[in-house]
Design an enzyme around this catalytic site. Sequence first.
Site, short mmCIF file in Angstrom:
data_model
loop_
_atom_site.label_atom_id
_atom_site.label_comp_id
_atom_site.label_asym_id
_atom_site.label_seq_id
_atom_site.Cartn_x
_atom_site.Cartn_y
_atom_site.Cartn_z
N HIS A 158 -6.16 -7.37 -0.47
CA HIS A 158 -6.36 -5.95 -0.77
C HIS A 158 -5.59 -5.53 -2.02
CE1 HIS A 158 -6.73 -6.46 3.67
NE2 HIS A 158 -7.80 -5.69 3.49
N ASP A 199 -4.40 -13.13 3.65
CA ASP A 199 -5.66 -12.61 4.17
C ASP A 199 -6.85 -13.00 3.28
OD1 ASP A 199 -4.51 -10.87 2.32
OD2 ASP A 199 -4.60 -9.10 3.62
N HIS A 228 0.82 -1.22 0.00
CA HIS A 228 0.00 0.00 0.00
C HIS A 228 0.85 1.28 0.00
CE1 HIS A 228 -3.65 -2.29 0.43
NE2 HIS A 228 -3.29 -2.80 1.59
N1 Q9C Z 1 -11.55 -2.78 6.79
C1 Q9C Z 1 -2.41 -5.36 4.08
O1 Q9C Z 1 -3.00 -6.42 4.03
N2 Q9C Z 1 -7.52 -1.42 7.27
N3 Q9C Z 1 -2.98 -4.24 4.53
C2 Q9C Z 1 -8.79 -2.00 7.00
C3 Q9C Z 1 -11.10 -1.53 6.27
C4 Q9C Z 1 -6.57 -1.51 6.24
C5 Q9C Z 1 -4.34 -4.24 4.94
C6 Q9C Z 1 -9.87 -0.96 6.95
C7 Q9C Z 1 -6.19 -2.89 5.81
C8 Q9C Z 1 -4.83 -2.88 5.20
C9 Q9C Z 1 -0.97 -5.29 3.73
ZN ZN Z 2 -4.10 -7.33 2.65
#
Ligand code: Q9C
Ligand code: ZN
Length: 351
Positions: free
Chosen positions: A204, A291, A166
């Site tokens: 994601h 995930d 990200h």
């Molecule tokens: N449910 C990675 O897997 N927060 N990052 C969630 C909405 C962010 C995940 C907010 C999730 C980031 C590397």
């Molecule tokens: Zn993720």
Amino acid sequence: MIALPWVFSPHQRAHAGGEELNRGFIVPCHECPERADFITAALRDQGFKDPIAPTDHGEELFRRCHDDGLITFLKSAYADWQASGRQGSALPFTFVAPSGMTRSELTPNSSIFARLGAYCFDVGTPIVAGTWEAAYWSAQTALTGADLVATGERLAFALCRPPGHHAGRAYYGGYCFLNNAALAAEQLRLAGHQKVAIVDVDYHHGNGTQDIFWHDGSVLYASIHAEPMTDFPFFSGHASEQGEGEGTGATLNIPLARGADWLIYQQALKNVLAAVQQHGSTALVVSLGVDTWYGDPISGFALQSADFGTMGGMLASLGLPTLVVMEGGYAVAEVGKNVALFLKGLQRFGD
Ligand code: Q9C
Ligand code: ZN
């Protein structure tokens, strides 16, 4: 079976955020140091050798993927937070409006809140005293993994944590500070691979990786992820995003609806494999998020543990030198097993 050396440094445990704001609730950080401990334990259990310590390449290589402003900010952010009289984790609470000033107009004297809001894009990515140390070594782990693949290993695993996909050129968020997979792809290019593919199987969308290579046709970014209408990072990952300029066609997004199981996922992965073959990449970086597992606490796909082995095998069928870079996966106690199954699948079908 092909050898699979892996890289990790205990420095990467130094980042332990307290709490994050997720969908309106303040909750303990999902991205915790224990994730790395469970992965380490599972790899030991499965007979992998001890990890290799990363080599320190310094921070100059970070500038291939990130602006100096972000790097400088991250290095001093926690000290600046403390100097402004605060304790606990540094989190932004206000962001630049579309008509607002740009990052380049900020100075080191700007409020720490202005600078947090300028460089961070969410409220889930706290900075604590050990954040830079951990992010720095997570990036070194990726660079070292790339070196292993560049110097003849067929497969390697970089246990990157904190994750990276990200993080963009001038922003961080989504638990990510430096883009480990992008740095690894750049390192492979420096070693002579003219075309590199990054396949992102995290739940994601890797908005940071996509942005870094948006105009660059020599790095293919292909991602399977949750539909941005329902899931983080919400503002990117649509199938219509395909890159621009020289990069047109070198970005492939396959969003899937919540509930996607292996049957659906496998078809998307076949399309990704075809795109990698068409691109003509000579090395592969996998952004591995587990995930997508059905029990993940913040995600909505339905993959079973055994599916990660099949996924590894499918990626191995490309026959490319491959570096696996760790991204997400938050069912902390199960993450290690799923990673080990993926890596074993990669080894078993790689010959
Ligand atoms: N449910 C990675 O897997 N927060 N990052 C969630 C909405 C962010 C995940 C907010 C999730 C980031 C590397
Ligand atoms: Zn993720």
